[in-house]
Design a protein around this motif. Sequence first.
Motif, PDB file in Angstrom:
ATOM      1  N   UNK A   1       0.835  -1.208   0.000  1.00  0.00           N
ATOM      2  CA  UNK A   1       0.000   0.000   0.000  1.00  0.00           C
ATOM      3  C   UNK A   1       0.867   1.254   0.000  1.00  0.00           C
ATOM      4  N   UNK A   2       1.882   1.293   0.852  1.00  0.00           N
ATOM      5  CA  UNK A   2       2.753   2.469   0.927  1.00  0.00           C
ATOM      6  C   UNK A   2       3.494   2.698  -0.382  1.00  0.00           C
ATOM      7  N   UNK A   3       3.971   1.615  -1.006  1.00  0.00           N
ATOM      8  CA  UNK A   3       4.675   1.752  -2.278  1.00  0.00           C
ATOM      9  C   UNK A   3       3.730   2.216  -3.380  1.00  0.00           C
TER      10      UNK A   3
ATOM     11  N   UNK B   1      14.613  -1.503  -9.979  1.00  0.00           N
ATOM     12  CA  UNK B   1      13.461  -1.314 -10.872  1.00  0.00           C
ATOM     13  C   UNK B   1      12.557  -0.161 -10.460  1.00  0.00           C
ATOM     14  N   UNK B   2      12.663   0.276  -9.217  1.00  0.00           N
ATOM     15  CA  UNK B   2      11.815   1.371  -8.730  1.00  0.00           C
ATOM     16  C   UNK B   2      11.953   2.612  -9.596  1.00  0.00           C
ATOM     17  N   UNK B   3      13.181   2.971  -9.953  1.00  0.00           N
ATOM     18  CA  UNK B   3      13.407   4.207 -10.707  1.00  0.00           C
ATOM     19  C   UNK B   3      12.913   4.098 -12.144  1.00  0.00           C
ATOM     20  N   UNK B   4      13.016   2.910 -12.725  1.00  0.00           N
ATOM     21  CA  UNK B   4      12.497   2.713 -14.086  1.00  0.00           C
ATOM     22  C   UNK B   4      10.970   2.780 -14.096  1.00  0.00           C
TER      23      UNK B   4
ATOM     24  N   UNK C   1       8.999  -6.980 -10.895  1.00  0.00           N
ATOM     25  CA  UNK C   1       9.430  -7.412  -9.546  1.00  0.00           C
ATOM     26  C   UNK C   1       9.189  -6.388  -8.450  1.00  0.00           C
ATOM     27  N   UNK C   2       8.421  -5.326  -8.703  1.00  0.00           N
ATOM     28  CA  UNK C   2       8.116  -4.363  -7.657  1.00  0.00           C
ATOM     29  C   UNK C   2       7.009  -4.922  -6.764  1.00  0.00           C
TER      30      UNK C   2
ATOM     31  N   UNK D   1       4.546  -3.632  -5.016  1.00  0.00           N
ATOM     32  CA  UNK D   1       3.452  -2.748  -4.633  1.00  0.00           C
ATOM     33  C   UNK D   1       2.245  -3.611  -4.280  1.00  0.00           C
ATOM     34  N   UNK D   2       1.056  -3.054  -4.260  1.00  0.00           N
ATOM     35  CA  UNK D   2      -0.102  -3.763  -3.722  1.00  0.00           C
ATOM     36  C   UNK D   2      -0.408  -5.040  -4.494  1.00  0.00           C
ATOM     37  N   UNK D   3      -0.427  -4.954  -5.815  1.00  0.00           N
ATOM     38  CA  UNK D   3      -0.671  -6.147  -6.619  1.00  0.00           C
ATOM     39  C   UNK D   3       0.478  -7.138  -6.505  1.00  0.00           C
ATOM     40  N   UNK D   4       1.706  -6.625  -6.468  1.00  0.00           N
ATOM     41  CA  UNK D   4       2.852  -7.502  -6.289  1.00  0.00           C
ATOM     42  C   UNK D   4       2.814  -8.218  -4.950  1.00  0.00           C
ATOM     43  N   UNK D   5       2.370  -7.515  -3.905  1.00  0.00           N
ATOM     44  CA  UNK D   5       2.240  -8.148  -2.589  1.00  0.00           C
ATOM     45  C   UNK D   5       1.192  -9.248  -2.633  1.00  0.00           C
ATOM     46  N   UNK D   6       0.084  -8.995  -3.343  1.00  0.00           N
ATOM     47  CA  UNK D   6      -0.963 -10.015  -3.451  1.00  0.00           C
ATOM     48  C   UNK D   6      -0.443 -11.248  -4.194  1.00  0.00           C
ATOM     49  N   UNK D   7       0.329 -11.040  -5.253  1.00  0.00           N
ATOM     50  CA  UNK D   7       0.908 -12.178  -5.982  1.00  0.00           C
ATOM     51  C   UNK D   7       1.886 -12.953  -5.106  1.00  0.00           C
ATOM     52  N   UNK D   8       2.615 -12.248  -4.274  1.00  0.00           N
ATOM     53  CA  UNK D   8       3.548 -12.919  -3.366  1.00  0.00           C
ATOM     54  C   UNK D   8       2.795 -13.744  -2.324  1.00  0.00           C
ATOM     55  N   UNK D   9       1.668 -13.209  -1.858  1.00  0.00           N
ATOM     56  CA  UNK D   9       0.843 -13.944  -0.895  1.00  0.00           C
ATOM     57  C   UNK D   9       0.273 -15.208  -1.537  1.00  0.00           C
TER      58      UNK D   9
END
Length: 248
Positions: A20-22, A101-104, A181-182, A184-192
């Motif tokens: 969420x913060x990202x 990847x954050x800066x890109x 590989x960031x 963020x919220x969707x990435x966190x959900x995929x990791x979960x």
Amino acid sequence: MFEDLIYVLTKYDSWLWQGFLLTIQLLAVSVVFGSILAIPLAIARVSKLVWVQAVPFAFIYVFRGTPLIAQLFMMYYGCGQLISNIDGIQDHWTWTYLRDPYWYCLLTFVLNTAAYMAEIMRGGIQNVPNGEIEAARACGMTPFTTYRRIIFPRMWQIIWPAYTNDVIFTLKATSLASTVTMMELTGAARKIVARTALPYEAFISAGVIYLIIVYFLTFGFKGIEKYLRRNERREGQKSGPAKAGGTV
């Protein structure tokens, strides 16, 4: 399913919170810097000189005409690969940032947002009543002062609903950062999902958080819209009694 949803929300709340913060960070930086970049692009787009219009037109055409995910891949895999092939770059202090990847992602979102907002602002500038601009010129205002005191305030009033929609679009676009590989919220959900094999619960949790963000964004932008249109309400209140008095 409800128990699994509670499990995801309680067990992996830190992952969702970091995502969420990202997401908010990507959104805020993209909107702020995208809006700043869009202003000179929009001004150039309304210029009467063709050569002045050419560069912003090409920039806007490319970024509005290609998918955001393709832009993200080109920026991360394309530019990132070219940079990594520079001799000695990996030993330089800038490599700490250039490999992130954050800066890109941030650069891609800023440029994409700027392209869309520049076109929105162009329409707003062109829809400012000519009478107001002519009155400013008659008062001896310089072009800079005319833009600052007349055109830009009226432009924001005109484009604010479309601007709000574009901000919400940018929020949803940040979900593509997970493809590089960031977390963020969707990435966190995929990791979960990868950890728990609970796709419905993970993405429902992320979806609810997105809805909450959109609700507060919409509420806040409506408040700003009321503030921008405060002069119109005052004129309506003044004209109301006058019309009533005239009909008596």
